[in-house]
Design an enzyme around this catalytic site. Structure first.
Site, mmCIF file in Angstrom:
data_model
loop_
_atom_site.group_PDB
_atom_site.id
_atom_site.type_symbol
_atom_site.label_atom_id
_atom_site.label_comp_id
_atom_site.label_asym_id
_atom_site.label_seq_id
_atom_site.Cartn_x
_atom_site.Cartn_y
_atom_site.Cartn_z
ATOM 1 N N ASN A 65 -8.355 -13.064 3.387
ATOM 2 C CA ASN A 65 -8.974 -12.383 2.242
ATOM 3 C C ASN A 65 -10.414 -12.890 2.122
ATOM 4 O O ASN A 65 -10.648 -14.081 2.280
ATOM 5 C CB ASN A 65 -8.186 -12.716 0.946
ATOM 6 C CG ASN A 65 -8.465 -11.737 -0.177
ATOM 7 O OD1 ASN A 65 -9.613 -11.468 -0.516
ATOM 8 N ND2 ASN A 65 -7.409 -11.198 -0.763
ATOM 9 N N ALA A 102 -9.980 -8.466 6.550
ATOM 10 C CA ALA A 102 -8.811 -8.364 7.429
ATOM 11 C C ALA A 102 -9.143 -7.646 8.738
ATOM 12 O O ALA A 102 -8.663 -8.039 9.806
ATOM 13 C CB ALA A 102 -7.696 -7.630 6.704
ATOM 14 N N GLY A 161 -5.279 -9.192 2.484
ATOM 15 C CA GLY A 161 -5.875 -8.133 1.664
ATOM 16 C C GLY A 161 -5.167 -7.862 0.360
ATOM 17 O O GLY A 161 -5.239 -6.757 -0.163
ATOM 18 N N GLU A 173 -11.990 -13.166 -0.542
ATOM 19 C CA GLU A 173 -12.093 -13.874 -1.837
ATOM 20 C C GLU A 173 -10.937 -14.864 -1.992
ATOM 21 O O GLU A 173 -9.905 -14.721 -1.343
ATOM 22 C CB GLU A 173 -11.961 -12.866 -2.994
ATOM 23 C CG GLU A 173 -12.806 -11.620 -2.881
ATOM 24 C CD GLU A 173 -14.194 -11.810 -3.451
ATOM 25 O OE1 GLU A 173 -14.353 -12.710 -4.294
ATOM 26 O OE2 GLU A 173 -15.106 -11.079 -3.044
ATOM 27 N N ASN A 192 0.825 -1.203 0.000
ATOM 28 C CA ASN A 192 0.000 0.000 0.000
ATOM 29 C C ASN A 192 0.862 1.258 0.000
ATOM 30 O O ASN A 192 1.947 1.273 0.579
ATOM 31 C CB ASN A 192 -0.934 0.006 1.212
ATOM 32 C CG ASN A 192 -1.949 -1.113 1.118
ATOM 33 O OD1 ASN A 192 -2.104 -1.715 0.054
ATOM 34 N ND2 ASN A 192 -2.629 -1.404 2.202
ATOM 35 N N HIS A 211 5.965 -0.542 -2.525
ATOM 36 C CA HIS A 211 5.631 0.238 -3.717
ATOM 37 C C HIS A 211 5.697 1.749 -3.499
ATOM 38 O O HIS A 211 5.037 2.501 -4.207
ATOM 39 C CB HIS A 211 4.243 -0.168 -4.242
ATOM 40 C CG HIS A 211 4.212 -1.573 -4.788
ATOM 41 N ND1 HIS A 211 3.070 -2.325 -4.868
ATOM 42 C CD2 HIS A 211 5.211 -2.351 -5.272
ATOM 43 C CE1 HIS A 211 3.364 -3.522 -5.383
ATOM 44 N NE2 HIS A 211 4.653 -3.559 -5.626
HETATM 45 P P1 NAD Z 1 -5.920 -5.315 -5.354
HETATM 46 O O1 NAD Z 1 -6.808 -4.124 -5.499
HETATM 47 O O2 NAD Z 1 -5.393 -5.974 -6.549
HETATM 48 O O3 NAD Z 1 -6.691 -6.440 -4.515
HETATM 49 C C1 NAD Z 1 -7.362 -6.171 -3.331
HETATM 50 C C2 NAD Z 1 -7.587 -7.479 -2.603
HETATM 51 O O4 NAD Z 1 -8.137 -7.173 -1.336
HETATM 52 C C3 NAD Z 1 -8.571 -8.434 -3.303
HETATM 53 O O5 NAD Z 1 -8.013 -9.731 -3.303
HETATM 54 C C4 NAD Z 1 -9.816 -8.393 -2.403
HETATM 55 O O6 NAD Z 1 -10.507 -9.617 -2.357
HETATM 56 C C5 NAD Z 1 -9.197 -8.082 -1.074
HETATM 57 N N1 NAD Z 1 -10.072 -7.397 -0.101
HETATM 58 C C6 NAD Z 1 -11.101 -6.543 -0.328
HETATM 59 N N2 NAD Z 1 -11.612 -6.127 0.851
HETATM 60 C C7 NAD Z 1 -10.880 -6.724 1.823
HETATM 61 C C8 NAD Z 1 -10.918 -6.696 3.246
HETATM 62 N N3 NAD Z 1 -11.815 -5.932 3.915
HETATM 63 N N4 NAD Z 1 -10.021 -7.450 3.931
HETATM 64 C C9 NAD Z 1 -9.116 -8.207 3.279
HETATM 65 N N5 NAD Z 1 -9.034 -8.294 1.941
HETATM 66 C C10 NAD Z 1 -9.912 -7.548 1.220
HETATM 67 O O7 NAD Z 1 -4.753 -4.858 -4.401
HETATM 68 P P2 NAD Z 1 -3.258 -5.394 -4.246
HETATM 69 O O8 NAD Z 1 -3.226 -6.886 -4.282
HETATM 70 O O9 NAD Z 1 -2.737 -4.681 -3.049
HETATM 71 O O10 NAD Z 1 -2.439 -4.917 -5.540
HETATM 72 C C11 NAD Z 1 -2.667 -3.770 -6.267
HETATM 73 C C12 NAD Z 1 -1.546 -2.747 -6.297
HETATM 74 O O11 NAD Z 1 -2.232 -1.527 -6.148
HETATM 75 C C13 NAD Z 1 -0.538 -2.746 -5.213
HETATM 76 O O12 NAD Z 1 0.687 -2.560 -5.805
HETATM 77 C C14 NAD Z 1 -0.809 -1.509 -4.352
HETATM 78 O O13 NAD Z 1 0.376 -0.751 -4.200
HETATM 79 C C15 NAD Z 1 -1.714 -0.667 -5.192
HETATM 80 N N6 NAD Z 1 -2.854 -0.092 -4.451
HETATM 81 C C16 NAD Z 1 -2.650 0.485 -3.230
HETATM 82 C C17 NAD Z 1 -3.715 1.018 -2.531
HETATM 83 C C18 NAD Z 1 -3.473 1.610 -1.179
HETATM 84 O O14 NAD Z 1 -2.383 2.103 -0.902
HETATM 85 N N7 NAD Z 1 -4.450 1.555 -0.277
HETATM 86 C C19 NAD Z 1 -5.014 0.967 -3.076
HETATM 87 C C20 NAD Z 1 -5.183 0.386 -4.339
HETATM 88 C C21 NAD Z 1 -4.091 -0.160 -5.006
#
Ligand code: NAD
Ligand code: ZN
Length: 255
Positions: free
Chosen positions: A219, A237, A193, A221, A104, A121
């Site tokens: 997760n 989570a 997550g 899913e 994140n 990242h």
């Molecule tokens: P992703 O968006 O690809 O996947 C999100 C995952 O979280 C999914 O598998 C989903 O099922 C799960 N999820 C949804 N709600 C949840 C909950 N309440 N508890 C646990 N799991 C839950 O995200 P990713 O795998 O982190 O990869 C995407 C890339 O995007 C990363 O490199 C990240 O840096 C970036 N990103 C970061 C942020 C952030 O900083 N918050 C937000 C979006 C994307």
């Protein structure tokens, strides 16, 4: 106490592991209101993140890419850490062998007070010079929200600034990658997550299992990691971690 449910199993593993590594992804911040990339709420206008979070997209249209980051920065600035962030922060202070690896970029783990965080990242609150001009640091914090000029200008060379994040197709900082690989040498590795779709972060849980760690996924899913981890816990989570922490704290109070 039942020992066969995932919550008590995780609590027991945490109690008996001296080196614990947790890898988090966007899902951990979902309950804080930060949209994930792979959900409907993750869509921005008609673009997918893969069309915006790349060096090619930035070179083509830095103003558009910055509009998206500006929007995300405004949105994240209004979000606060949730129970998942706070539990992990508590573990980072309580367990000396604890490492948090996060994909994140939102800074919510740091806001919750997490120690020993490895940001895989980068950070949405940092910027760097697109030209990597010699006078500028590699990255620096600029948390101005909203940014007035898009794309913002580099104060060192007048060129464009870029967000201090790692885009699709870009390499991970070698120092960060080293720290992440070292952290796979642990007793317990939890991936929470994350869609386990973005490499190399997605490969860490399997690497850790090969090195002998007990591996668990949290997760709601199924993900590509679900079939290969030792224990797959289906749930949000912020709920699962809160329940594990409740058990751990009950034990601390009893002893
Ligand atoms: P992703 O968006 O690809 O996947 C999100 C995952 O979280 C999914 O598998 C989903 O099922 C799960 N999820 C949804 N709600 C949840 C909950 N309440 N508890 C646990 N799991 C839950 O995200 P990713 O795998 O982190 O990869 C995407 C890339 O995007 C990363 O490199 C990240 O840096 C970036 N990103 C970061 C942020 C952030 O900083 N918050 C937000 C979006 C994307
Ligand atoms: Zn510059």
């Amino acid at each position: 106490m039942r020992t066969d449910n995932p919550i008590s199993l995780l609590a027991r593993r945490i109690r008996t592991s001296s080196r614990i590594t947790v890898l988090t992804g966007a899902g951990v911040s979902a309950a804080s209101g930060v949209p994930t990339f792979r959900g409907n709420a993750g869509l921005w206008q008609s673009y997918s993140p893969e069309d915006l979070a790349t060096p090619e997209a930035f070179a083509r249209d830095p103003g558009l890419v910055w509009e998206w980051y500006n929007w995300r920065r405004e949105l994240i600035a209004a979000c606060r850490p949730n129970a998942a962030h706070f539990v992990l922060a508590a573990w980072s202070r309580r367990y000396p062998g604890f490492t948090l690896l996060t994909q994140n970029v939102d800074g919510l783990h740091e806001q919750a007070g997490t120690e020993n965080t490895v940001r895989f990242h980068g950070s949405i609150w940092e910027v760097s010079c697109w030209n990597r001009c010699p006078g500028s640091p590699a990255r620096w914090v600029d948390a101005t929200v909203p940014l007035r000029t898009l794309p913002p200008g580099c104060p060192y060379c007048g060129g464009w600034l870029r967000p201090g994040v790692v885009w699709f197709g870009e390499p991970i900082d070698p120092g960060i990658l080293d720290r992440a690989i070292s952290a796979t040498d642990c007793d317990l590795f939890i991936t929470a997550g994350t869609s386990s779709a973005v490499h190399p972060a997605a490969g860490l849980v399997a690497a850790s299992r090969r090195r002998g760690a007990f591996t668990a996924e949290i997760n709601p899913e199924t993900t590509p990691a679900s079939a290969t981890v030792d224990w797959s816990v289906r749930g949000p989570a912020e709920v699962v971690l809160r329940e594990v922490e409740d058990l751990l704290r009950r034990d601390i109070t009893l002893t």
